[in-house]
Design an enzyme around this catalytic site. Structure first.
Site, PDB file in Angstrom:
ATOM      1  N   ASN A   1      60.457 -61.938  90.156  1.00 30.13           N
ATOM      2  CA  ASN A   1      60.753 -62.780  91.314  1.00 30.13           C
ATOM      3  C   ASN A   1      62.245 -62.998  91.522  1.00 30.13           C
ATOM      4  OD1 ASN A   1      58.140 -64.203  89.754  1.00 30.13           O
ATOM      5  ND2 ASN A   1      57.828 -63.503  91.848  1.00 30.13           N
TER       6      ASN A   1
ATOM      7  N   ILE B   1      66.361 -65.645  94.385  1.00 28.48           N
ATOM      8  CA  ILE B   1      65.139 -66.111  93.742  1.00 28.48           C
ATOM      9  C   ILE B   1      64.028 -66.233  94.775  1.00 28.48           C
ATOM     10  CG2 ILE B   1      64.113 -67.935  92.346  1.00 28.48           C
ATOM     11  CD1 ILE B   1      67.042 -68.780  91.724  1.00 28.48           C
ATOM     12  N   CYS B   2      62.851 -65.729  94.423  1.00 28.18           N
ATOM     13  CA  CYS B   2      61.705 -65.885  95.313  1.00 28.18           C
ATOM     14  C   CYS B   2      60.871 -67.045  94.783  1.00 28.18           C
ATOM     15  CB  CYS B   2      60.877 -64.608  95.336  1.00 28.18           C
ATOM     16  SG  CYS B   2      59.428 -64.737  96.373  1.00 28.18           S
ATOM     17  N   LEU B   3      61.059 -68.186  95.391  1.00 29.72           N
ATOM     18  CA  LEU B   3      60.350 -69.379  94.924  1.00 29.72           C
ATOM     19  C   LEU B   3      60.001 -70.202  96.165  1.00 29.72           C
ATOM     20  CD1 LEU B   3      59.509 -70.938  92.383  1.00 29.72           C
ATOM     21  CD2 LEU B   3      61.719 -72.036  92.405  1.00 29.72           C
TER      22      LEU B   3
END
Lengths: 183, 468
Positions: free
Chosen positions: A78, A85-87
């Site tokens: 991620n 950041i993939c959040l």
């Protein structure tokens, strides 16, 4: 632009009661810009690693989420090469009731629980799904290479056996696999 | 215009050399309203919008009071405010709180800002429409109104709701219009309420000394500290000096009165600086003074020594306690004992105050903890293993017992059949009883006639099982 009271309060609290394994220090010349370090969670391949991040509070914070980016290279489905950041809570699921400390805790949790179903780096995610053992080994190698600069030579030496080397045939490879319970 | 007493109390643990950044929220926004007659408190007044005290206009002629708009987010509250009264968005005590359908409270401005980014509740993410917001219960308002906050001008603690009135009417440090406002020319300056009973001093005047033109209000300060032309005879030597340099001059003026150099130790003699050397010869403290100075120095160094020794003592006490506790835990492995003993000689050495030792001690403690943790884990593991082994062997044993019993039963059957066959043979051949068949009738009596015998057999086999 004046610094909102909320940012001052958050900064003071971050300093007075820091979150274990996380530090966030504002820049002297721009109090909206934070130098962050996050320790890799135990029982993750990032254990013993200390990751540098940058965090910026945009003008309309807390209505919009802070911008966070990894400055240390990390092998994670991620997090991409540029450290983005993939959040969800950093994007669509942001809520103004969240704070810097909660966001940083979420990122630490993301290190402990990678989510290859919602990847940012498709190659890493594919590896994570196809061959989790090898992916975790790779993550450890990266932790060793990039995330442990804060340690002295002696401390690094002590931890050397916990980390696999690059070659898959190496004996440490198996030891690493055993130590994190993947076999 | 506003001092920031609140700022001084603000802890700044981070390298915040940029006070200016932080001081801004503490600014009071003072604004002038056209008519003071109808000024009920409205929520809109509480929002901080106007940055300056610039725009002035007439109110009732007899009134010099100004309207103060306070940024309630910027003031300092007394102590720690109850978390239940703090808005989760701005982290300040609520300002004009509203209630959502899902029972959460926010400041109106905060939730409006949040709703403009997405129609959901910031806490539970439930859908939320702007028109569904209702005013928070009166109780919340009452609690907020009774919060004590510091007046941004005089630093007095007052209920938050009374702060505005206090600034507008009573605070002596707050700004009001200059009395000259009521005159024809209409002075537009502001003065502190404490000095507002004087006349308007906001007119240009010439400094009598340097012919500079400045406002009358600042004339005194100018003449005392800035004017480069104003001469003044020295209080001691009568020489004409510049007023702004007076303090420097007095420090060196030969006629200025100075106390004896041993005044610290009790000499009360005072003389002009130039005559002081005459006193120096006669001073009673002439011989005691140096001694006293020396003693003072000595005492200070001794005090430092004592402090150092106390610290060392504390450290050694800790170390002793640590060692004692180490001895008590007798099952501790040898290496650890050796390690802590090796540490002991260092404790008595001179540089034992080194904070590194503390670190070592704590390191040892953590290692000890880890070790005891490990041993606990080990015994745990051992227990688990035994359990597992037991569990695995139990069914095997059972099976074994069963097999044994079956085998015994078959044995009995075979023996019985054999005897049966032998009896039959005897009967058939009618031969005299041999030594082998002498047991025959007994066996026949025993086995042939009595079926309960087999049950006795199974009983015995059951005994075997329980023994296992």
């Amino acid at each position: 632009m004046a610094l909102p009271k909320r940012i001052i309060k958050e900064t003071e609290r971050l300093m007075a009661e820091p979150v274990p394994g996380i530090s966030a220090v504002p820049h002297g010349d721009n109090l909206r810009y934070f130098d962050v370090t996050i320790d890799g969670p135990e029982s993750s391949p990032y254990n013993h690693g200390r990751y540098k991040l940058e965090l910026f509070l945009p003008d309309d914070y807390p209505m919009t989420p802070p911008k966070v980016r990894f400055m240390t290279k990390i092998y994670h489905p991620n997090i991409d090469k540029l450290g983005r950041i993939c959040l969800d809570v950093l994007k669509s699921n942001w809520s103004p009731a969240l704070q810097i400390r909660t966001i940083l805790l979420s990122i630490q949790a993301l290190l402990g629980a990678p989510n290859p179903d919602d990847p940012l780096d498709p190659n890493v995610a594919k590896k994570w799904v196809d061959d989790p053992d090898d992916a975790i080994r790779e993550a450890k190698v990266w932790t060793w290479k990039f995330g442990m600069d804060y340690l002295g030579f002696e401390e690094r030496k002590k931890l050397r056996s916990d980390f696999p080397t690059m070659a898959k045939g190496d004996e440490n490879y198996h030891r690493a696999k055993i130590s994190d319970g993947t076999t | 215009m506003s001092e920031t007493p609140a700022l001084a109390r603000q802890p700044l643990p981070f390298p915040g050399s940029h006070l200016s950044d932080l001081s801004q929220p503490y600014t009071i926004h003072t604004d002038v309203e056209v008519d003071r007659g109808n000024s009920p408190e409205t929520p809109s007044r509480l929002t901080s919008s106007s940055p300056n005290l610039s725009d002035h206009s007439i109110s009732r002629a007899s009134d010099l009071n100004l309207r103060h708009t306070i940024d309630l987010r910027a003031i300092t509250y007394d102590g720690i405010v109850d978390e239940n009264l703090v808005c989760p968005i701005c982290r300040c005590p609520f300002i004009d709180p509203v209630l959502t359908d899902c029972d959460h409270v926010f400041c109106r401005a905060c939730i409006d800002g949040s709703l403009s980014h997405g129609n959901f509740c910031p806490i539970d993410r439930l859908p939320l429409a702007e028109d569904s917001l209702t005013r928070a219960p009166k109780m919340v308002f009452n609690q907020l109104d009774s919060l004590k906050a510091k007046c941004p001008c005089c630093a007095k603690l007052l209920p938050r709701s009374g702060l505005e009135t206090h600034l507008e009417r009573y605070c002596l440090e707050a700004h009001v219009r200059c009395p000259g406002f009521l005159l024809e020319q209409g002075c537009s300056e502001m003065v502190k309420r404490g000095v507002s009973n004087q006349h308007c001093l906001h007119y240009p005047a010439d400094c009598p000394d340097c012919s500079e033109t400045i406002q009358q209000a600042e004339m005194d300060t100018h003449r005392d500290t800035f004017c480069k032309e104003r001469l003044k005879p020295c209080d001691y030597c009568e020489v004409e000096i510049l007023r702004c340099n007076e303090s420097e001059h007095v420090e060196n003026c030969p006629d200025a009165v100075q106390s004896c150099r041993w005044a610290e130790y009790g000499c009360q003699h005072e003389a002009k600086r130039k005559d002081l050397h005459l006193h120096a010869g006669d001073c009673h403290f002439k011989s005691i003074g140096p001694m006293a100075g020396f003693l003072k120095k000595e005492i200070n160094s001794l005090r430092n020594d004592v402090q150092n020794l106390t610290e060392t003592n504390h450290l050694q006490e800790r170390r002793i306690k640590f060692l004692e506790s180490g001895q008590r835990a007798s099952e501790r492995p040898m290496e650890l004992m050796d390690l802590s003993l090796a540490n002991l000689p260092e404790a008595t050495s001179a540089d034992s105050l080194d904070p590194g030792h503390d670190y070592l001690l704590s390191l040892l403690e953590t290692q000890q903890n880890r070790l005891s943790h490990l041993s606990a884990e080990l015994s745990d593991f051992q227990g688990k293993n035994t359990m597992m082994l037991f569990n695995e062997t139990l069914p095997l044993k059972n099976e074994l017992a069963e097999l044994r019993s079956t085998q015994q039963v078959t044995c009995m059957h075979v023996r019985w059949l054999m005897r049966f066959r032998m009896q039959e043979n005897q009967r058939r051949f009618g031969g005299g009883p041999g030594p082998a068949s002498s047991g025959g009738p007994e066996g026949g009596a025993g086995f042939g006639g009595e079926p309960p015998l087999s049950r006795r057999l199974s009983d015995s086999s059951r005994d075997v099982i329980t023994k296992l």
